[in-house]
Scaffold this active site. Structure first.
Site, short mmCIF file in Angstrom:
data_model
loop_
_atom_site.label_atom_id
_atom_site.label_comp_id
_atom_site.label_asym_id
_atom_site.label_seq_id
_atom_site.Cartn_x
_atom_site.Cartn_y
_atom_site.Cartn_z
N CYS A 1 0.80 -1.23 0.00
CA CYS A 1 0.00 0.00 0.00
C CYS A 1 0.83 1.28 0.00
O CYS A 1 0.56 2.19 -0.79
CB CYS A 1 -0.90 0.05 1.23
N GLU B 1 -3.92 -1.42 -10.75
CA GLU B 1 -3.24 -0.28 -10.14
C GLU B 1 -1.87 -0.06 -10.79
O GLU B 1 -1.52 1.06 -11.16
CB GLU B 1 -3.08 -0.51 -8.63
P1 NDP Z 1 -6.75 -10.54 -7.29
O1 NDP Z 1 -7.32 -11.80 -6.78
O2 NDP Z 1 -7.48 -9.26 -7.05
O3 NDP Z 1 -6.52 -10.66 -8.86
C1 NDP Z 1 -5.83 -11.73 -9.44
C2 NDP Z 1 -5.98 -11.62 -10.92
O4 NDP Z 1 -5.17 -12.61 -11.55
C3 NDP Z 1 -7.40 -11.87 -11.39
O5 NDP Z 1 -7.66 -11.04 -12.51
C4 NDP Z 1 -7.38 -13.35 -11.80
O6 NDP Z 1 -8.33 -13.67 -12.77
C5 NDP Z 1 -5.99 -13.43 -12.39
N1 NDP Z 1 -5.40 -14.76 -12.38
C6 NDP Z 1 -5.30 -15.63 -11.36
N2 NDP Z 1 -4.64 -16.73 -11.73
C7 NDP Z 1 -4.31 -16.56 -13.01
C8 NDP Z 1 -3.63 -17.37 -13.98
N3 NDP Z 1 -3.15 -18.56 -13.67
N4 NDP Z 1 -3.48 -16.88 -15.23
C9 NDP Z 1 -3.96 -15.66 -15.55
N5 NDP Z 1 -4.61 -14.86 -14.70
C10 NDP Z 1 -4.78 -15.31 -13.44
O7 NDP Z 1 -5.28 -10.50 -6.71
P2 NDP Z 1 -4.21 -9.35 -6.60
O8 NDP Z 1 -2.92 -10.07 -6.58
O9 NDP Z 1 -4.43 -8.28 -7.61
O10 NDP Z 1 -4.51 -8.74 -5.18
C11 NDP Z 1 -4.54 -9.59 -4.03
C12 NDP Z 1 -5.32 -8.97 -2.93
O11 NDP Z 1 -4.56 -7.93 -2.35
C13 NDP Z 1 -6.62 -8.31 -3.34
O12 NDP Z 1 -7.66 -9.21 -3.46
C14 NDP Z 1 -6.82 -7.32 -2.24
O13 NDP Z 1 -7.45 -7.97 -1.18
C15 NDP Z 1 -5.42 -6.92 -1.86
N6 NDP Z 1 -5.06 -5.62 -2.47
C16 NDP Z 1 -5.78 -4.52 -2.14
C17 NDP Z 1 -5.47 -3.29 -2.67
C18 NDP Z 1 -6.30 -2.10 -2.31
O14 NDP Z 1 -7.03 -2.15 -1.33
N7 NDP Z 1 -6.25 -1.02 -3.07
C19 NDP Z 1 -4.37 -3.12 -3.61
C20 NDP Z 1 -3.68 -4.35 -3.90
C21 NDP Z 1 -4.02 -5.55 -3.34
P3 NDP Z 1 -9.85 -14.02 -12.37
O15 NDP Z 1 -10.47 -12.74 -11.92
O16 NDP Z 1 -10.41 -14.53 -13.63
O17 NDP Z 1 -9.76 -15.04 -11.28
#
Ligand code: NDP
Length: 457
Positions: free
Chosen positions: A53, A187
């Protein structure tokens, strides 16, 4: 309360010095007089402060100046924008993180918490073994070891970086492929684009930001695309290789392209591996998340867990609240379940998205609703001849008029949703929103002036 007769070294031993662990440790020690030890294997402050963050938000700030220079000229300023110097910014950012880590260390020292710069694993229900070879016993053990980004199971995936690595880049790449469509992917796509990197996104679904309100995420996607981010839905990387000029990638769509860097933003995993949890009988989900009850207690009564390692709501303020509730329950004698309802959050894209409560799609599936929404070009950027649009949306229960969800896409939406979140959390009705006089001229005044539903179900 500390147990004077305890044979344990500590009343509480915390594993992990991130936001949740540090808060629990210092409140247990400082306010309840508990004898507390804490082990951190990396840097104090954890994901939020060191590789999440805080540095991310500093990068968001840095990246918005490009638009600001253009806007300033439209407002009559004689401003020349030169290139962005990553080195100047990154050095300053790293110094700021050093300062904050110092603050976290001092907070622990000031509360009388014993710090161990070591990895801790569980030997039994009351004993931790440190990587220094020491063993410490405690009446209660709190696991607050967080999570980490994961790469997909793909040949040569190690050629790609993850979000932790962004803050250590020696220089900014010319081009970057971002894989994923979640918080982190979106982001960083906006940040890096703002800093001058040529950004391409591949996300496997039909739209970015799965789980958010469809209309809101649609507008964010439209604005990101309009800014020049190349966004490809239904796409993922099939193959990647190091080649002259960068990393060659072949997408599931058949597209072949070379990028300077590839960022995997494909989700995160709880840090629970090799901690002795299985042997102790601590139950975990398939992804490694520690299973806990509403008091953050695992199946082993002396072992508790909070924050991302439990994979409930993975946000810093939630981990902090879980830590506080744990301390109140265990040391304050006041059993305090963690309230995970109606948590407001923001995605720091450009424009930002702020959200609390149910999406239109979730609410519609639950009960008859009215949707109040408006989208418009805000005064500040419209004057600067930008086409940016913002959106304010309220999802309202037809039966009792409660605002079930509020979704904002706008600059500073994070700031706005914090305040709207209070009303939604209090169970405010649409009529109570309307009784609130508008603050004029602002973007958010639309939240209290929308008279006619755009949709009902
Ligand atoms: P997310 O779960 O939000 O997103 C993961 C993304 O990767 C999704 O689009 C997912 O697709 C995709 N994905 C997963 N596996 C694969 C794969 N094998 N191949 C291709 N695409 C894939 O995770 P983040 O890592 O972005 O963030 C993790 C967590 O951290 C968030 O959920 C949040 O809780 C926290 N966070 C909060 C923030 C804030 O409050 N501003 C900022 C950053 C993180 P699909 O949707 O189809 O599953």
């Amino acid at each position: 309360m500390s147990d004077a007769k305890s044979d344990f070294d500590y009343d509480l031993f915390v594993i992990g010095g991130g936001s949740g662990g540090v808060r629990a440790a210092r409140v247990a020690a400082g306010e309840y007089g508990a004898r507390v030890g804490l082990a951190e294997e990396d840097r104090y402050g954890g994901t939020c402060v060191i590789r999440g963050c805080v540095p991310k938000k500093l990068m968001v700030f840095a990246s918005t100046y490009r638009d600001a220079f253009g806007d300033a000229r439209e407002y009559g300023w004689d401003v020349n924008d030169g290139p962005f110097d990553w080195h100047i910014f990154a050095d300053k950012m790293r110094s700021e993180l050093d300062r904050l880590e110092g603050v976290y260390r001092n907070l622990l020292d000031g509360s009388g918490v014993d710090k161990f710069d070591a990895r801790a694993t569980l030997k039994d229900a009351h004993t931790v073994t440190l990587s220094t070879g020491e063993e410490k016993t405690a009446k209660h053990i709190l696991i607050a070891s967080g999570g980490r980004p994961v790469r997909p199971d793909l040949k040569n995936a190690e050629l790609g970086i993850v979000s932790d690595d962004i803050f250590h880049l020696e220089s900014l790449p010319r081009s970057m492929l971002i894989i994923g469509g979640g918080y982190i992917a979106c982001e960083f796509a906006c940040i890096l684009h703002g800093l001058g990197v040529d950004v391409t996104m591949y996300y496997r679904g039909g739209q970015i930001l799965n789980g958010f309100d469809d209309e809101a995420r649609g507008l964010v996607a439209e604005q990101m695309r309009a800014r020049g981010i190349a966004m490809h839905s239904g796409a993922s990387v099939l193959e990647m290789e190091e080649r002259e000029g960068g990393i060659w990638t072949k997408a599931t769509t058949g597209a072949e392209k070379i990028f300077d860097k590839v960022l995997f933003a494909t989700g995160r995993k709880p840090n629970s591996d090799n901690m002795g949890l299985e042997a102790l009988g601590v139950e975990m989900e398939r992804n490694g998340a520690i299973k806990v009850n509403e008091y953050s207690q695992s199946g082993v009564p002396s072992v508790y867990a909070i924050g991302d390692v439990t994979d409930r709501v993975n946000l810093t303020p939630v981990a902090i609240r879980e830590g506080m509730a744990f301390v109140k329950t265990v040391f304050g004698g006041e059993p305090t379940p963690v309230d995970h309802e109606l948590i407001a959050s923001a995605v720091f894209t450009q424009p930002e998205m702020g959200t609390v409560g149910m999406t239109e799609e979730e609410a519609e599936a639950q009960e008859p609703i009215e949707v109040y929404a408006t989208s418009f070009r805000p005064m500040q950027t419209a004057f600067a001849d930008r086409s940016d649009r913002v959106m304010m949306k309220l999802v309202v229960s037809k039966a009792n008029r409660t605002v079930l969800g509020c979704h904002i896409v706008a600059p500073q939406a994070g700031e706005m949703i914090q305040l709207a979140g209070i009303a939604v959390k209090m169970g405010a009705t649409k009529e109570q929103f309307d009784q609130t006089c508008a603050v004029h001229p602002t973007m958010s005044e639309e939240l209290v002036t929308m008279r006619t539903p755009v949709r009902t179900s």
